[in-house]
Design a protein around this motif. Sequence first.
Motif, PDB file in Angstrom:
ATOM      1  N   HIS A   1      35.113  25.715  32.888  1.00 43.95           N
ATOM      2  CA  HIS A   1      34.908  26.383  33.956  1.00 43.95           C
ATOM      3  C   HIS A   1      34.132  26.339  35.209  1.00 43.95           C
ATOM      4  CE1 HIS A   1      36.891  29.817  37.294  1.00 43.95           C
ATOM      5  NE2 HIS A   1      35.403  30.052  37.352  1.00 43.95           N
TER       6      HIS A   1
ATOM      7  N   ILE B   1      34.256  19.603  41.224  1.00 38.97           N
ATOM      8  CA  ILE B   1      34.773  19.760  41.880  1.00 38.97           C
ATOM      9  C   ILE B   1      34.478  20.109  43.492  1.00 38.97           C
ATOM     10  CG2 ILE B   1      37.079  22.243  43.388  1.00 38.97           C
ATOM     11  CD1 ILE B   1      38.044  22.001  40.802  1.00 38.97           C
TER      12      ILE B   1
ATOM     13  N   LYS C   1      41.868  21.120  39.618  1.00 40.54           N
ATOM     14  CA  LYS C   1      42.334  22.791  39.663  1.00 40.54           C
ATOM     15  C   LYS C   1      42.993  23.358  38.587  1.00 40.54           C
ATOM     16  CE  LYS C   1      41.283  25.363  42.567  1.00 40.54           C
ATOM     17  NZ  LYS C   1      41.786  26.126  43.635  1.00 40.54           N
TER      18      LYS C   1
ATOM     19  N   THR D   1      40.590  24.540  47.508  1.00 39.15           N
ATOM     20  CA  THR D   1      40.272  26.182  47.363  1.00 39.15           C
ATOM     21  C   THR D   1      40.608  28.035  47.299  1.00 39.15           C
ATOM     22  OG1 THR D   1      38.309  26.364  48.009  1.00 39.15           O
ATOM     23  CG2 THR D   1      37.885  25.278  46.594  1.00 39.15           C
ATOM     24  N   ASN D   2      41.874  27.438  48.441  1.00 39.72           N
ATOM     25  CA  ASN D   2      41.906  28.056  49.201  1.00 39.72           C
ATOM     26  C   ASN D   2      41.770  29.155  50.350  1.00 39.72           C
ATOM     27  OD1 ASN D   2      44.448  27.710  46.806  1.00 39.72           O
ATOM     28  ND2 ASN D   2      44.222  28.033  45.289  1.00 39.72           N
TER      29      ASN D   2
ATOM     30  N   LEU E   1      41.801  32.221  34.707  1.00 41.98           N
ATOM     31  CA  LEU E   1      42.948  33.723  34.709  1.00 41.98           C
ATOM     32  C   LEU E   1      42.057  33.570  33.050  1.00 41.98           C
ATOM     33  CD1 LEU E   1      45.784  32.652  35.995  1.00 41.98           C
ATOM     34  CD2 LEU E   1      44.380  34.669  36.504  1.00 41.98           C
TER      35      LEU E   1
ATOM     36  N   VAL F   1      27.029  35.209  39.127  1.00 38.44           N
ATOM     37  CA  VAL F   1      27.404  35.595  38.116  1.00 38.44           C
ATOM     38  C   VAL F   1      27.167  34.549  36.449  1.00 38.44           C
ATOM     39  CG1 VAL F   1      29.706  35.499  36.680  1.00 38.44           C
ATOM     40  CG2 VAL F   1      29.611  36.103  38.803  1.00 38.44           C
TER      41      VAL F   1
ATOM     42  N   LEU G   1      39.149  34.549  31.425  1.00 33.39           N
ATOM     43  CA  LEU G   1      38.057  35.107  31.510  1.00 33.39           C
ATOM     44  C   LEU G   1      38.414  35.731  32.241  1.00 33.39           C
ATOM     45  CD1 LEU G   1      35.270  32.138  32.637  1.00 33.39           C
ATOM     46  CD2 LEU G   1      35.824  32.889  30.946  1.00 33.39           C
ATOM     47  N   VAL G   2      39.908  35.413  33.322  1.00 36.26           N
ATOM     48  CA  VAL G   2      40.071  36.950  33.755  1.00 36.26           C
ATOM     49  C   VAL G   2      40.697  38.592  32.707  1.00 36.26           C
ATOM     50  CG1 VAL G   2      42.021  38.356  34.925  1.00 36.26           C
ATOM     51  CG2 VAL G   2      40.127  36.466  36.391  1.00 36.26           C
TER      52      VAL G   2
ATOM     53  N   LEU H   1      37.514  40.144  30.144  1.00 42.55           N
ATOM     54  CA  LEU H   1      37.002  40.521  31.175  1.00 42.55           C
ATOM     55  C   LEU H   1      37.392  42.025  31.187  1.00 42.55           C
ATOM     56  CD1 LEU H   1      35.843  39.709  34.468  1.00 42.55           C
ATOM     57  CD2 LEU H   1      34.133  40.031  32.714  1.00 42.55           C
TER      58      LEU H   1
ATOM     59  N   HIS I   1      33.933  37.081  43.240  1.00 46.05           N
ATOM     60  CA  HIS I   1      34.233  36.393  42.704  1.00 46.05           C
ATOM     61  C   HIS I   1      35.789  36.371  42.101  1.00 46.05           C
ATOM     62  CE1 HIS I   1      33.639  32.199  41.145  1.00 46.05           C
ATOM     63  NE2 HIS I   1      34.024  32.474  40.072  1.00 46.05           N
TER      64      HIS I   1
ATOM     65  N   VAL J   1      27.546  30.329  40.777  1.00 48.88           N
ATOM     66  CA  VAL J   1      26.100  30.664  39.621  1.00 48.88           C
ATOM     67  C   VAL J   1      25.327  32.083  39.460  1.00 48.88           C
ATOM     68  CG1 VAL J   1      23.672  29.153  40.857  1.00 48.88           C
ATOM     69  CG2 VAL J   1      25.944  27.977  40.776  1.00 48.88           C
TER      70      VAL J   1
ATOM     71  N   SER K   1      43.921  33.631  43.608  1.00 49.34           N
ATOM     72  CA  SER K   1      43.734  31.871  44.068  1.00 49.34           C
ATOM     73  C   SER K   1      44.541  31.292  43.280  1.00 49.34           C
ATOM     74  CB  SER K   1      42.380  31.696  44.509  1.00 49.34           C
ATOM     75  OG  SER K   1      41.751  30.353  44.350  1.00 49.34           O
ATOM     76  N   ALA K   2      43.815  31.732  42.158  1.00 50.32           N
ATOM     77  CA  ALA K   2      44.819  30.771  39.876  1.00 50.32           C
ATOM     78  C   ALA K   2      45.579  31.337  40.683  1.00 50.32           C
ATOM     79  CB  ALA K   2      44.219  32.083  39.359  1.00 50.32           C
TER      80      ALA K   2
ATOM     81  N   PHE L   1      41.135  35.942  41.496  1.00 54.40           N
ATOM     82  CA  PHE L   1      42.455  36.219  40.955  1.00 54.40           C
ATOM     83  C   PHE L   1      43.497  35.931  41.741  1.00 54.40           C
ATOM     84  CE2 PHE L   1      43.935  39.256  38.134  1.00 54.40           C
ATOM     85  CZ  PHE L   1      45.594  39.896  38.365  1.00 54.40           C
TER      86      PHE L   1
ATOM     87  N   MET M   1      32.444  30.658  46.680  1.00 53.06           N
ATOM     88  CA  MET M   1      33.063  30.750  44.896  1.00 53.06           C
ATOM     89  C   MET M   1      32.286  30.562  44.396  1.00 53.06           C
ATOM     90  SD  MET M   1      35.555  32.611  44.437  1.00 53.06           S
ATOM     91  CE  MET M   1      36.663  31.784  42.928  1.00 53.06           C
TER      92      MET M   1
END
Lengths: 222, 247
Positions: free
Chosen positions: A70, A77, A12, B215-216, A20, A112, A22-23, A26, A168, A110, A175-176, A173, A105
Motif C-alpha cells: 500500500h 502513484i 490503483k 484518486t477520486n 480494503l 498515519v 487494511l480496512v 482495523l 484517510h 504519512v 474510493s476503493a 473506503f 490522502m
Amino acid sequence: MSNIFCSSIGKKLIMSLSGLFLVIFLLLHVSINVTALFSQNAYNAACRFMDTNILIQVMVPVLALGFAVHILFSLIITVKNQKARPVKYSVSSKTETSSWAAKNMFVIGVIVLCFLGLHLTHFWAKMQLQHFIGGHGEDNPYALVYTLFGEWYYCVLYVVWIAALYFHISHGFWSAFQTLGINNSKWIPRLQIIAKIYAILVALAFISIPLYFILGLGEPPK
Amino acid sequence: MKFKLKIWRQKNAKAKGQFESFSIENISSDTSFLEMLDILNNRLISEGKEPIAFDHDCREGICGMCSLYINGRAHGPDDDVTTCQLHMRKFRDGDTITIEPWRSAAFPVIRDLAVNRYAFDQILQAGGFVSVNTGGVPDGNAVPIAKPDADEAMDAAACIGCGACVATCKNGSAMLFVAARVSSLAKLPQGRVEATGRAKAMVAKMDELGFGGCTNTQACEAECPKAISISHIARLNREFLCAKLQD
Ligand code: HEM
Ligand code: SF4
Ligand code: FES
C-alpha cells in the motif's frame, strides 16, 4: 493479465485491494482493543489469543506485506500524479470541489505511518513481536496500556493519529469501491455515507480507550 | 462595470511567462467573458500592442474550444457552463479577475492562455473505430435500446472535450474525459462490439501522454461544464479491469 500493473488503473487496483484489506484489519484490531473497556482479564485473554492463534500468526506477515505494498504504490502513484501537474495555479478557488481528505490522502497516509511506527515500538514490539522472535512477551498487556494511556501527552498523540486515520478512511473506503468499478450514480452517495459511518465508528472505538484510562476508569493492574 | 485583470502572458511553449495587469472599464453586465477579452484585445491592437491569445470557436457552449482558469476555477465562477457562456454579471463591479491557462503536463501552453490539447485527439484516435453495417439507411427503431442505457450514453456523449477536468484535477488526470468517451459507446449496442479493446487502448494512450491517475477527488465532476458524473469513471475502471483480467 498482461502488464495490468503498468497501467494507472492497475496500480490503483493494488491500492484499493490493499486498502480494503487494511480496512478489515482495523475492524479486528479495534474489537480486540475495546475488550480493555470490559476488564483486565478480558483484555489479557484477547491478547493471549492474538499471540497464539495460528490464523493470526499466518496473517501477521501478510498484514506487513499489505502495508508495504500500500505504501510503495502510494509513493509511485503520488510521484506520477505530481509530475502530471508541474505548474501550480496562482489562484485557487475557495469553492469546495472535493473533500479535504480526498486532496490530501498521501500526507494523511504519512501522518498515519509516523504514528504507526511509534505505536509499534510502544505496544507491538513488547507484545506480539516477542512471540515471533522467541523472546519474553509482556506478562500483563493491560498494565502496559494502563501506564501509557495514563500519560496525557500519549493520549493526545494517539487521538491525533486516529483523527488522521479517520480522514484517510472516510475517503479511502468509498474510493476503493470506485476504483474497483463497483459503483454507479446511486451507490456513490450511499458508499460515501457508509464510509463516514465506518470511519466514525472505528475512530470513536479507538479513541474511547485512551479516554477511559485518562479519566481513571481503568482497573489498577494486577 | 469595471475590472482589474491579471492575465498570464507567455510568448511560446518554452518562454517563461508572467502575469500582466490591465484595467478595463465601461463593460456591460451582459457582455460575455470572451467579448470582454475581445474588447480588451481591440484596445491593445489599436495601441499597437500584442493582443492576448485565447482559444474559442463556437461561442455557444458546444465545441469545447474555449478554456481559461478564471479566479481559480475552470470556466470561471458559474456552474455547468463553458467560458464562452459565462457573463460579466457573475462578477462584482471592481473585481480583480485572475486568468490563467489550463495547467497540466499534457497540455503545454502554446501562447498566453492558449494550450495544446492535441493529447485528447490522440486518445480519441487510440480508441479506434465503431463497426457499422454499410448499405441503406437503417430503420431508427431496428435496434432496441433500453431508456436508462440510452440516457446514460447521451449524458456521457455530452462531453465536449474541453479539458476542464484535466485542468481542475490536482493530478492532471484525463479520467473523466476518457470515461465519458468509453461510456457513451460502451452503453450502446453499436459501440459495444469494440468496447473492451477501446477501453484498454484509450487508457494506455492516456498513461503514455503524461496525464496523472484518478484518486477520486471528484473535482472534475464539479467543474465539468457538462456535469459528467464520476459514475462513468467507475464504469471505465470496470471495463478496463475486466478486459485486462481476460487477457
Ligand atoms: C491502517 C491504515 C490504512 C488504511 C486502512 C488505508 C486504506 C486506504 C484505502 C481504502 C484507500 C483507497 C484506495 C483507492 O482509492 O482505491 C487508500 C488510499 C491511499 N492510501 Fe491508505 N490506508 C492506510 C494507510 C496508509 C499509509 C500508511 C499510507 C502512506 C504513506 C497510505 C497512503 C495512501 C494514499 C496516498 C492513498 C491514495 C491513493 C489514490 O487515491 O490513488 N495509506 N488507503
Ligand atoms: S468530461 Fe467535462 S470537463 Fe472533461 S473534457 Fe469532457 S466536457 Fe470537458
Ligand atoms: S467556444 Fe465553443 S464551447 Fe466555448
